[in-house]
Design an enzyme around this catalytic site. Structure first.
Site, mmCIF file in Angstrom:
data_model
loop_
_atom_site.group_PDB
_atom_site.id
_atom_site.type_symbol
_atom_site.label_atom_id
_atom_site.label_comp_id
_atom_site.label_asym_id
_atom_site.label_seq_id
_atom_site.Cartn_x
_atom_site.Cartn_y
_atom_site.Cartn_z
ATOM 1 N N GLY A 264 32.887 30.933 32.090
ATOM 2 C CA GLY A 264 33.513 30.080 33.091
ATOM 3 C C GLY A 264 34.984 30.380 33.267
ATOM 4 O O GLY A 264 35.581 31.180 32.550
ATOM 5 N N GLY B 117 38.337 30.060 32.541
ATOM 6 C CA GLY B 117 39.114 29.512 31.443
ATOM 7 C C GLY B 117 40.572 29.291 31.760
ATOM 8 O O GLY B 117 41.272 28.599 31.017
ATOM 9 N N ARG B 118 41.042 29.876 32.842
ATOM 10 C CA ARG B 118 42.447 29.688 33.230
ATOM 11 C C ARG B 118 42.638 29.807 34.736
ATOM 12 O O ARG B 118 43.772 29.817 35.213
ATOM 13 C CB ARG B 118 43.329 30.723 32.537
ATOM 14 C CG ARG B 118 42.914 32.148 32.833
ATOM 15 C CD ARG B 118 43.800 33.127 32.159
ATOM 16 N NE ARG B 118 43.294 34.481 32.313
ATOM 17 C CZ ARG B 118 43.966 35.554 31.958
ATOM 18 N NH1 ARG B 118 45.163 35.429 31.435
ATOM 19 N NH2 ARG B 118 43.441 36.752 32.113
ATOM 20 N N LYS C 153 45.151 31.920 39.373
ATOM 21 C CA LYS C 153 44.927 32.444 38.028
ATOM 22 C C LYS C 153 46.136 32.132 37.154
ATOM 23 O O LYS C 153 47.269 32.435 37.522
ATOM 24 C CB LYS C 153 44.697 33.958 38.092
ATOM 25 C CG LYS C 153 44.128 34.569 36.837
ATOM 26 C CD LYS C 153 43.678 36.000 37.113
ATOM 27 C CE LYS C 153 43.000 36.620 35.909
ATOM 28 N NZ LYS C 153 42.515 37.987 36.218
ATOM 29 N N ASP D 263 45.035 29.088 26.093
ATOM 30 C CA ASP D 263 46.053 28.187 26.636
ATOM 31 C C ASP D 263 45.959 28.031 28.151
ATOM 32 O O ASP D 263 46.713 27.262 28.750
ATOM 33 C CB ASP D 263 47.457 28.652 26.238
ATOM 34 C CG ASP D 263 47.799 30.056 26.733
ATOM 35 O OD1 ASP D 263 47.076 30.588 27.597
ATOM 36 O OD2 ASP D 263 48.796 30.628 26.241
ATOM 37 N N ARG E 299 44.699 34.844 44.047
ATOM 38 C CA ARG E 299 43.752 35.883 44.451
ATOM 39 C C ARG E 299 42.955 35.412 45.660
ATOM 40 O O ARG E 299 42.571 34.243 45.756
ATOM 41 C CB ARG E 299 42.811 36.206 43.285
ATOM 42 C CG ARG E 299 41.778 37.280 43.583
ATOM 43 C CD ARG E 299 41.082 37.731 42.314
ATOM 44 N NE ARG E 299 40.397 36.646 41.630
ATOM 45 C CZ ARG E 299 40.063 36.669 40.335
ATOM 46 N NH1 ARG E 299 40.388 37.709 39.586
ATOM 47 N NH2 ARG E 299 39.430 35.662 39.783
ATOM 48 N N ARG F 176 29.982 35.533 40.699
ATOM 49 C CA ARG F 176 29.830 36.727 39.874
ATOM 50 C C ARG F 176 28.369 36.891 39.463
ATOM 51 O O ARG F 176 27.584 35.945 39.541
ATOM 52 C CB ARG F 176 30.697 36.602 38.610
ATOM 53 C CG ARG F 176 32.141 36.184 38.882
ATOM 54 C CD ARG F 176 32.739 35.469 37.678
ATOM 55 N NE ARG F 176 34.079 34.931 37.959
ATOM 56 C CZ ARG F 176 35.209 35.489 37.556
ATOM 57 N NH1 ARG F 176 35.171 36.585 36.827
ATOM 58 N NH2 ARG F 176 36.368 34.949 37.856
ATOM 59 N N ASP G 202 30.294 39.309 33.912
ATOM 60 C CA ASP G 202 31.070 38.205 34.486
ATOM 61 C C ASP G 202 32.268 38.715 35.286
ATOM 62 O O ASP G 202 32.952 37.923 35.946
ATOM 63 C CB ASP G 202 31.532 37.237 33.391
ATOM 64 C CG ASP G 202 32.371 37.919 32.321
ATOM 65 O OD1 ASP G 202 31.816 38.778 31.611
ATOM 66 O OD2 ASP G 202 33.565 37.609 32.197
ATOM 67 N N ASP H 63 38.494 41.106 39.086
ATOM 68 C CA ASP H 63 39.006 40.811 37.744
ATOM 69 C C ASP H 63 39.630 42.040 37.079
ATOM 70 O O ASP H 63 39.054 42.662 36.202
ATOM 71 C CB ASP H 63 37.893 40.233 36.858
ATOM 72 C CG ASP H 63 37.996 38.718 36.770
ATOM 73 O OD1 ASP H 63 38.842 38.138 37.461
ATOM 74 O OD2 ASP H 63 37.215 38.110 36.018
#
Length: 486
Positions: A90, A92-93, A113, A125, A176, A183, A252, A262
């Protein structure tokens, strides 16, 4: 052209519901300032480029402000990472802020992002550092300029927020753009968690929104998968033809649209090396330059497995079987163009392979060779590049065959220089150039990253005063391996 408050939103993915994403507000970064913006990416949203210089621009793309029509979402997905299945990944940031509809009726995802922690942060984080944000921005826009399918980068916003990686760095946010952020791993998540109803909702969403031409087919889902195979074959052919190494081809990180997606520890080849590994963490070379073709096929087979809930196995296998011949056809077509050939002969692939063997043994600069080969008529051009090779006898034998091949084409010399320069870039995004721009930006000087972006925006045209960006890298700058840390 529009102001920022005039954008139109239609958040189609968010409307799929909480099974597919979680609503999360971005966590702002301190003292936001514009590092760089892409005018051509802004044009996709019909945004006036002058908007990038307004205070509200930095505030919107750093989490300080949110559009009234936005619905920020962290998407859930899983995926195979270095060949092993990770059941819950998933965003994460990153957050899908909103979907913008431009005047042409196109939908563009705004994805932020480095937006902070989400339910999928996995002890991270939720931040992105300035270094990696600049790298993704430059790569996205450089690949687009080369004609390679890719997500786009709208802007990078810097900050004074500290983050810790190997050392203390500053946080940044990258915005982005893509017409979808779905994905391969989205389909894997619902397949392996045995959620067939949600799986079908997702498939129907992708079919309806991104592959409408497949809806009238006898088997729409199969037609969609076949088109995904075709798009990926063409994409990987472009990567290989232009020497681009992605570095982290996990499922992913594979877009359902067949675009480059990515960016992490990527690189363009300097000296040709088929076994080049750009990712410092890839100690076994799973994602080496030479392995990108079989890995793309492997990833498509992982997607096919996830689609067995709606498509029979045998038709999926048949569609997968299209990948390699389609890739080979696209790749050979691109390499013919790079060699200035305008017709097809049966032995052309052998001619290409023999050239690459000579380049590998001699450590020849990959993209610069093709550019120089088009500078002069064939015989003179061969003399000009000859000294780059170690095996001179081997190169001379190849050169004689190449010269004869060109002479068999009527009018091959007509417009040869223009034809070859139109497909062979003078400027490519070498890692050492990106690193120099990053170091300047980390010291507060954004002029170099902006200059590099400008040069890479027109890679096929010689630009006055920019010769330094077209030269071979220094010894320290060759084949840099980049960490996944970002």
């Amino acid at each position: 052209m529009k102001a920022l408050d005039q954008l139109t939103f239609d958040n189609r993915f968010a409307r799929l519901g909480d099974a597919f994403s979680t609503q999360v507000l971005p966590e702002p970064i301190a003292d936001p300032r514009l590092v760089i913006a892409s005018k051509s990416a802004m044009a996709l949203l019909d945004l006036d480029p002058a908007q990038a210089d307004t205070p509200v621009f930095a505030e919107l793309f750093s989490g300080h402000k949110l559009w009234e029509g936005a619905d920020p979402r962290a998407m859930v997905y899983s995926g195979h990472q270095f060949g092993s299945y990770n059941p819950r990944l998933g965003d994460g940031r990153g957050l899908l802020l909103a979907e913008v509809v431009n005047d042409a009726g196109e939908h563009w995802d705004l994805h932020l992002k480095g937006a902070g922690q989400t339910p999928y942060s996995r002890m991270g984080d939720g931040r992105a550092v300035l270094r990696s944000s600049i790298r993704e921005f430059l790569a996205s826009e450089a690949l687009h300029a080369l004609g390679i399918a890719t997500s786009r980068a709208l802007c990078v916003i810097g900050s004074s927020t500290p983050v810790w990686r190997e050392t203390r760095e500053s946080a940044a946010m990258l915005t982005r753009l893509a017409q979808s952020h779905v994905r391969f791993g989205h389909f894997e998540y619902f397949y392996y968690t045995k959620q067939p109803e949600q799986q079908r909702v997702l498939i129907d969403h992708v079919l309806e929104q991104h592959y409408p031409e497949c809806r009238e087919a006898e088997q729409p889902y199969l037609a969609m998968f076949r088109t995904i195979v075709e798009r990926n074959a063409e994409l990987i052919a472009h990567w290989q033809a232009y020497g681009f190494c992605h570095g982290v081809m996990n499922t992913d990180n594979m877009s359902i649209l067949g675009i480059t997606f990515d960016f992490g520890p990527y690189a363009f080849l300097d000296d040709f090396d088929a076994n080049f590994i750009c990712n410092h963490s890839d100690d076994r070379g799973r994602y080496s330059y030479a392995n990108q073709v079989p890995i793309a096929h492997w990833n498509l087979s992982a997607l096919a497995q996830a689609l067995t809930t709606v498509i029979e196995v045998e038709p999926l296998k048949e569609a997968l079987g299209l990948f390699l011949p389609l890739y080979q056809a696209h790749y050979l077509d691109l390499m013919r163009r790079r060699l200035g050939l305008t017709t097809a002969e049966d032995d052309d692939m052998a001619l290409v392979e023999r050239l690459l063997q000579r380049m590998q043994s001699g450590g020849v600069d990959y993209n610069l060779f093709f550019r120089r080969l088009g500078d002069q008529p064939v015989a003179e051009a061969l003399k000009g590049v000859r000294d780059d090779f170690i095996d001179l006898a081997g190169f001379d034998a190849w050169g004689a065959d190449y010269l004869a091949r060109c002479e068999r084409e009527a009018g091959n010399g007509d417009g040869r220089r223009e034809r070859m320069h139109a497909v062979n870039p003078l400027y490519v995004l070498r890692n050492y150039l990106a690193q120099k721009a990053i170091e300047a930006a980390e010291a507060g000087d954004y002029s170099e990253v902006r200059r590099l972006h400008q040069v890479l925006s027109t890679p096929f045209e010689e630009q006055a005063g920019m010769q330094a960006y077209a030269e071979r890298p220094p010894a320290w700058g060759k084949h840099l391996e980049i960490s996944c840390s970002s």
